[in-house]
Design an enzyme around this catalytic site. Structure first.
Site, PDB file in Angstrom:
ATOM      1  CG  HIS A   1       0.074  -4.236   5.748  1.00 28.27           C
ATOM      2  ND1 HIS A   1      -0.880  -3.684   4.018  1.00 28.27           N
ATOM      3  CD2 HIS A   1       0.563  -5.062   4.899  1.00 28.27           C
ATOM      4  CE1 HIS A   1      -0.339  -4.475   3.447  1.00 28.27           C
ATOM      5  NE2 HIS A   1      -0.090  -5.412   3.134  1.00 28.27           N
ATOM      6  CB  SER A   2       1.639   1.654   8.868  1.00 29.73           C
ATOM      7  OG  SER A   2       1.699   2.594   7.941  1.00 29.73           O
TER       8      SER A   2
ATOM      9  CE1 TYR B   1      -9.682  -4.714   5.966  1.00 32.46           C
ATOM     10  CE2 TYR B   1      -9.469  -2.594   7.932  1.00 32.46           C
ATOM     11  CZ  TYR B   1      -9.274  -3.091   7.086  1.00 32.46           C
ATOM     12  OH  TYR B   1      -7.429  -2.780   6.674  1.00 32.46           O
TER      13      TYR B   1
ATOM     14  CG  ASN C   1      -2.976  -6.512   1.207  1.00 33.51           C
ATOM     15  OD1 ASN C   1      -2.450  -8.559   0.777  1.00 33.51           O
ATOM     16  ND2 ASN C   1      -3.488  -6.806   2.000  1.00 33.51           N
TER      17      ASN C   1
ATOM     18  NE  ARG D   1      -6.291  -0.086   0.071  1.00 35.13           N
ATOM     19  CZ  ARG D   1      -6.442  -0.177   1.289  1.00 35.13           C
ATOM     20  NH1 ARG D   1      -6.076   0.639   2.365  1.00 35.13           N
ATOM     21  NH2 ARG D   1      -6.737  -1.627   1.997  1.00 35.13           N
TER      22      ARG D   1
ATOM     23  CD  GLU E   1      -2.475  -3.248   9.133  1.00 35.18           C
ATOM     24  OE1 GLU E   1      -1.655  -1.550   8.802  1.00 35.18           O
ATOM     25  OE2 GLU E   1      -3.033  -3.467   8.205  1.00 35.18           O
TER      26      GLU E   1
ATOM     27  CG  HIS F   1      -1.805  -1.130   1.097  1.00 36.57           C
ATOM     28  ND1 HIS F   1      -2.495  -1.766   2.687  1.00 36.57           N
ATOM     29  CD2 HIS F   1      -2.261  -1.342   0.039  1.00 36.57           C
ATOM     30  CE1 HIS F   1      -3.643  -2.280   1.686  1.00 36.57           C
ATOM     31  NE2 HIS F   1      -3.553  -2.570   0.093  1.00 36.57           N
ATOM     32  CB  ALA F   2       1.234   3.710  -2.766  1.00 35.44           C
ATOM     33  NE  ARG F   3      -4.090   4.825   3.031  1.00 36.76           N
ATOM     34  CZ  ARG F   3      -5.651   5.056   2.890  1.00 36.76           C
ATOM     35  NH1 ARG F   3      -5.193   6.424   1.498  1.00 36.76           N
ATOM     36  NH2 ARG F   3      -6.292   4.755   2.923  1.00 36.76           N
TER      37      ARG F   3
END
Length: 418
Positions: A306-307, A354, A253, A237, A377, A182-184
């Site tokens: 991830h974050s 989720y 993802n 994202r 995360e 995820h880019a951001r």
């Protein structure tokens, strides 16, 4: 009965919120559900196409953080009040936060600029710098590292995996690590780079982790999106490929071919969690999966970073049912958490966060046969969560590396010592 009609009738035109050059007037809210009814309301709310979910959870007392444009801000706050959902304004103007981050990055570059081909972990590096660092390591440590090109991104950037191995006949158990899907989520590539840094440049202190284990590591699997967040749109994202609409990009993802798009992923090309026109529609996910399958007999652990939110997640993301080896997955995740200075929530993705079908962690376990598969995360910071200040990079990556060592020690104990 939940009163959600107000927000959902104002605009059903799906907009890709992160495709913005200017976030003036965008706000970020934090909602803390106190009971199951409030959780259900939130789960409905976050499906709105103009709500950009930054973090969410299916657990009472865990926050949901979302960004909204000025066009629906009043309606969203009205909805929260009607449903008696307490909320907090984390960011009153997102663009101001972005400007502050740019200034801090610029200051860090002036102070810590290093042209020797190394990484300082005092700033967030651009993709070309990351690539240069990996290639420099192959020159400095030719007997320990090898750079493997596995393909190209949509925009033509090299997708390269660094193999770290102290030798052997190719039968060692292996660990596969990736970041930046995820880019951001900038702290993700920084964390993966730190793992490389410790295993390679600090080899004398970490040789126990490479003597009996091979590592395959890719810091940025979505380089096009990552660069776009640095140059154009900070909260982008997805990937950057055309997707058959006026919008662009796919959530990489949600693009893996394992229970693809069954739940927790969108068929709307403008949605942030758009799963793609088909499984493996993206150059990046095809390259990663094809390469991983060549290592199928060796890889025993998969870690994807991830974050943000401080979760250690294991499959499944496509169902609330737990995998057969849930006890092992849960125990290892909790053991890793014990060495962290942060408090992570450990559990299956669907049950504590989720549902999200088509994720890399599910695919690695369900298709590539890597039973020990985790999504980490990482902690957030700053105002937006994604803008963890450069001054805190070292703190987070060093703490995370302690957990990585626990994971690696378990692999050695299970697959080498036994």
């Amino acid at each position: 009965m939940f009163r959600i009609t107000l927000l959902f009738t104002i605009s059903l035109v799906a907009l890709s919120l992160a495709n913005q050059d200017d976030y003036t007037g965008y706000k970020v809210y934090k909602i803390l559900p106190k009971n199951e009814d409030e959780l259900k309301t939130i789960q409905t709310l976050i499906k709105h196409p103009q709500v950009d979910v930054w973090t969410s959870s299916k657990l009472i007392g865990h926050p949901t953080v979302l960004m909204v444009p000025p066009t629906i801000d009043y309606q969203l706050r009205s909805l929260l009040r009607v449903n008696n959902l307490p909320y907090y304004t984390l960011i009153d103007d997102v663009q101001s936060t972005i400007n502050n981050e740019k200034n801090e990055q610029a200051t860090a570059r002036r102070i810590f600029s290093d042209r020797s081909g190394r990484i300082s972990f005092k700033q967030y590096e651009r993709f070309d710098t990351i690539t240069g660092y990996l290639r420099n390591l192959t020159n400095l440590y030719p007997n320990l590292v090898k750079l493997i090109n596995i393909g190209k991104s949509y925009e033509g950037r090299d997708l390269e995996v660094l193999k770290i191995s102290s030798g052997g006949n190719g039968n060692k158990p292996a660990i596969f690590v990736d970041g930046g899907i995820h880019a951001r989520e900038w702290i993700s590539p920084a964390t993966v780079l730190y793992i490389i840094n410790q295993l390679v440049e600090n080899y004398s202190e970490n040789s126990a982790l490479t003597d009996n284990i091979d590592w395959y590591i890719i810091p940025v699997i979505n380089p096009d999106g990552y660069e776009y967040t640095h140059t154009k749109s900070r909260f982008w994202r997805k990937t950057r490929s055309p997707n058959g609409s006026s919008c662009q990009g796919t959530d990489a993802n949600r693009n893996f071919d394992f229970h693809w798009r069954e739940v927790g992923a969108s068929s709307n090309p403008c949605a942030e969690d758009f799963a793609g026109s088909k499984p493996f529609s993206e150059n990046e996910t095809v390259a990663l999966s094809n390469f991983a399958l060549t290592l199928k007999k060796n890889v025993k652990l998969y870690l994807t970073f991830h974050s943000y939110g401080q979760y250690i997640l294991y499959p499944w993301g496509w169902t609330s049912a737990l995998p057969d080896d849930v006890d092992e997955l849960d125990t290892l995740g909790r053991n890793a958490n014990t060495v962290s200075g942060y408090k992570y929530t450990v559990g299956s993705s669907t049950n504590v966060l989720y549902a999200a079908a088509g994720g890399s962690d599910d695919w690695f376990k369900g298709v590539a046969g890597v039973n020990l598969s985790y999504t980490i995360e990482l902690p957030g910071g700053g105002l937006s969560g994604f803008d963890l200040p450069p001054s805190r990079i070292e703190e987070v990556v060093q703490d995370t590396y302690k957990m990585v060592k626990v994971f690696a020690s378990y692999i050695e104990e299970k697959f080498v010592n036994n």
